[in-house]
Design a protein around this motif. Structure first.
Motif, PDB file in Angstrom:
ATOM      1  N   MET A   1       0.847  -1.164   0.000  1.00  0.00           N
ATOM      2  CA  MET A   1       0.000   0.000   0.000  1.00  0.00           C
ATOM      3  C   MET A   1       0.894   1.228   0.000  1.00  0.00           C
ATOM      4  O   MET A   1       1.819   1.334   0.797  1.00  0.00           O
ATOM      5  N   ASN A   2       0.629   2.128  -0.911  1.00  0.00           N
ATOM      6  CA  ASN A   2       1.338   3.404  -0.991  1.00  0.00           C
ATOM      7  C   ASN A   2       0.327   4.536  -0.917  1.00  0.00           C
ATOM      8  O   ASN A   2      -0.712   4.481  -1.574  1.00  0.00           O
ATOM      9  N   PHE A   3       0.639   5.545  -0.136  1.00  0.00           N
ATOM     10  CA  PHE A   3      -0.205   6.733  -0.087  1.00  0.00           C
ATOM     11  C   PHE A   3       0.273   7.691  -1.161  1.00  0.00           C
ATOM     12  O   PHE A   3       1.403   8.161  -1.131  1.00  0.00           O
ATOM     13  N   ILE A   4      -0.583   7.969  -2.124  1.00  0.00           N
ATOM     14  CA  ILE A   4      -0.244   8.834  -3.240  1.00  0.00           C
ATOM     15  C   ILE A   4      -0.545  10.297  -2.895  1.00  0.00           C
ATOM     16  O   ILE A   4       0.282  11.170  -3.098  1.00  0.00           O
ATOM     17  N   VAL A   5      -1.734  10.551  -2.350  1.00  0.00           N
ATOM     18  CA  VAL A   5      -2.162  11.910  -2.016  1.00  0.00           C
ATOM     19  C   VAL A   5      -2.893  11.885  -0.677  1.00  0.00           C
ATOM     20  O   VAL A   5      -3.755  11.043  -0.450  1.00  0.00           O
ATOM     21  N   GLN A  21      -5.697   9.321  -1.747  1.00  0.00           N
ATOM     22  CA  GLN A  21      -5.621   8.325  -2.818  1.00  0.00           C
ATOM     23  C   GLN A  21      -4.519   7.365  -2.411  1.00  0.00           C
ATOM     24  O   GLN A  21      -3.415   7.799  -2.048  1.00  0.00           O
ATOM     25  N   ILE A  22      -4.839   6.078  -2.448  1.00  0.00           N
ATOM     26  CA  ILE A  22      -3.840   5.075  -2.108  1.00  0.00           C
ATOM     27  C   ILE A  22      -3.683   4.102  -3.267  1.00  0.00           C
ATOM     28  O   ILE A  22      -4.610   3.895  -4.045  1.00  0.00           O
ATOM     29  N   GLU A  23      -2.491   3.573  -3.363  1.00  0.00           N
ATOM     30  CA  GLU A  23      -2.216   2.546  -4.354  1.00  0.00           C
ATOM     31  C   GLU A  23      -2.102   1.224  -3.610  1.00  0.00           C
ATOM     32  O   GLU A  23      -1.352   1.106  -2.647  1.00  0.00           O
ATOM     33  N   ILE A  33      -6.981   3.954  -5.613  1.00  0.00           N
ATOM     34  CA  ILE A  33      -8.367   4.152  -5.205  1.00  0.00           C
ATOM     35  C   ILE A  33      -8.485   5.346  -4.253  1.00  0.00           C
ATOM     36  O   ILE A  33      -7.585   5.609  -3.465  1.00  0.00           O
ATOM     37  N   PRO A  34      -9.600   6.070  -4.336  1.00  0.00           N
ATOM     38  CA  PRO A  34      -9.843   7.148  -3.377  1.00  0.00           C
ATOM     39  C   PRO A  34     -10.408   6.563  -2.084  1.00  0.00           C
ATOM     40  O   PRO A  34     -11.199   5.614  -2.111  1.00  0.00           O
ATOM     41  N   VAL A  35      -9.985   7.109  -0.950  1.00  0.00           N
ATOM     42  CA  VAL A  35     -10.475   6.643   0.345  1.00  0.00           C
ATOM     43  C   VAL A  35     -10.697   7.847   1.264  1.00  0.00           C
ATOM     44  O   VAL A  35     -10.109   8.911   1.067  1.00  0.00           O
ATOM     45  N   MET A  36     -11.537   7.657   2.259  1.00  0.00           N
ATOM     46  CA  MET A  36     -11.715   8.641   3.328  1.00  0.00           C
ATOM     47  C   MET A  36     -11.007   8.091   4.560  1.00  0.00           C
ATOM     48  O   MET A  36     -11.195   6.923   4.923  1.00  0.00           O
ATOM     49  N   VAL A  79      -9.553  -4.186   3.748  1.00  0.00           N
ATOM     50  CA  VAL A  79      -8.228  -3.795   4.219  1.00  0.00           C
ATOM     51  C   VAL A  79      -8.413  -2.721   5.285  1.00  0.00           C
ATOM     52  O   VAL A  79      -9.011  -1.676   5.021  1.00  0.00           O
ATOM     53  N   ASN A  80      -7.937  -2.993   6.500  1.00  0.00           N
ATOM     54  CA  ASN A  80      -7.955  -2.027   7.596  1.00  0.00           C
ATOM     55  C   ASN A  80      -6.523  -1.599   7.858  1.00  0.00           C
ATOM     56  O   ASN A  80      -5.623  -2.437   7.843  1.00  0.00           O
ATOM     57  N   PHE A  81      -6.325  -0.315   8.113  1.00  0.00           N
ATOM     58  CA  PHE A  81      -4.971   0.130   8.394  1.00  0.00           C
ATOM     59  C   PHE A  81      -4.966   1.249   9.422  1.00  0.00           C
ATOM     60  O   PHE A  81      -5.935   1.992   9.567  1.00  0.00           O
ATOM     61  N   GLN A  82      -3.874   1.306  10.178  1.00  0.00           N
ATOM     62  CA  GLN A  82      -3.627   2.369  11.142  1.00  0.00           C
ATOM     63  C   GLN A  82      -2.161   2.753  11.020  1.00  0.00           C
ATOM     64  O   GLN A  82      -1.291   1.880  10.987  1.00  0.00           O
ATOM     65  N   LEU A  83      -1.905   4.038  10.953  1.00  0.00           N
ATOM     66  CA  LEU A  83      -0.540   4.531  10.814  1.00  0.00           C
ATOM     67  C   LEU A  83      -0.268   5.615  11.843  1.00  0.00           C
ATOM     68  O   LEU A  83      -1.161   6.384  12.199  1.00  0.00           O
ATOM     69  N   ALA A  84       0.958   5.673  12.300  1.00  0.00           N
ATOM     70  CA  ALA A  84       1.422   6.782  13.146  1.00  0.00           C
ATOM     71  C   ALA A  84       2.566   7.429  12.388  1.00  0.00           C
ATOM     72  O   ALA A  84       3.575   6.784  12.081  1.00  0.00           O
ATOM     73  N   LEU A  85       2.415   8.705  12.047  1.00  0.00           N
ATOM     74  CA  LEU A  85       3.414   9.445  11.279  1.00  0.00           C
ATOM     75  C   LEU A  85       4.025  10.512  12.170  1.00  0.00           C
ATOM     76  O   LEU A  85       3.382  11.048  13.063  1.00  0.00           O
ATOM     77  N   ARG A  86       5.268  10.834  11.909  1.00  0.00           N
ATOM     78  CA  ARG A  86       5.942  11.897  12.655  1.00  0.00           C
ATOM     79  C   ARG A  86       6.218  13.045  11.704  1.00  0.00           C
ATOM     80  O   ARG A  86       6.753  12.862  10.611  1.00  0.00           O
ATOM     81  N   VAL A  87       5.845  14.251  12.118  1.00  0.00           N
ATOM     82  CA  VAL A  87       6.071  15.441  11.320  1.00  0.00           C
ATOM     83  C   VAL A  87       7.561  15.793  11.439  1.00  0.00           C
ATOM     84  O   VAL A  87       8.122  15.858  12.534  1.00  0.00           O
TER      85      VAL A  87
END
Length: 91
Positions: A1-5, A21-23, A33-36, A79-87
């Motif tokens: 899974m790649n996050f495009i936008v 948008q994720i790939e 595909i577009p996702v919320m 597909v369920n996903f959870q991410l933690a990102l650091r700015v």
């Protein structure tokens, strides 16, 4: 899974819906595909979660039918996903 936008950055302490948008790549086939998503920011961390229903047939695959007589597999896959990102500061 790649996050495009990712359209938007959440403000601190509030859960927000953002469009993305994720790939997804499955068996070597790619689909964008577009996702919320639901996102929340806490300091320099951004937490993102979401879920999307896909179909094996979208990737040219046929789901297994009757695995050893015990399991029937449907065409859909969630597909369920959870991410933690650091700015990161660009300075």
């Amino acid at each position: 899974m790649n996050f495009i936008v990712l359209n938007g950055v959440p403000t601190c302490g509030q859960h927000q819906k953002i469009k993305a948008q994720i790939e997804i790549i499955l068996a070597g086939k790619s689909k964008i595909i577009p996702v919320m998503l639901t996102a929340c920011r806490n300091g320099d961390k951004i937490y993102i979660k979401g879920s999307e229903c896909l179909y094996f047939s979208d990737f040219g695959l046929t789901p297994p039918s009757n695995v050893l007589g015990f399991i029937n597999v449907k065409n859909d896959l969630t597909v369920n996903f959870q991410l933690a990102l650091r700015v990161v500061d660009k300075a």
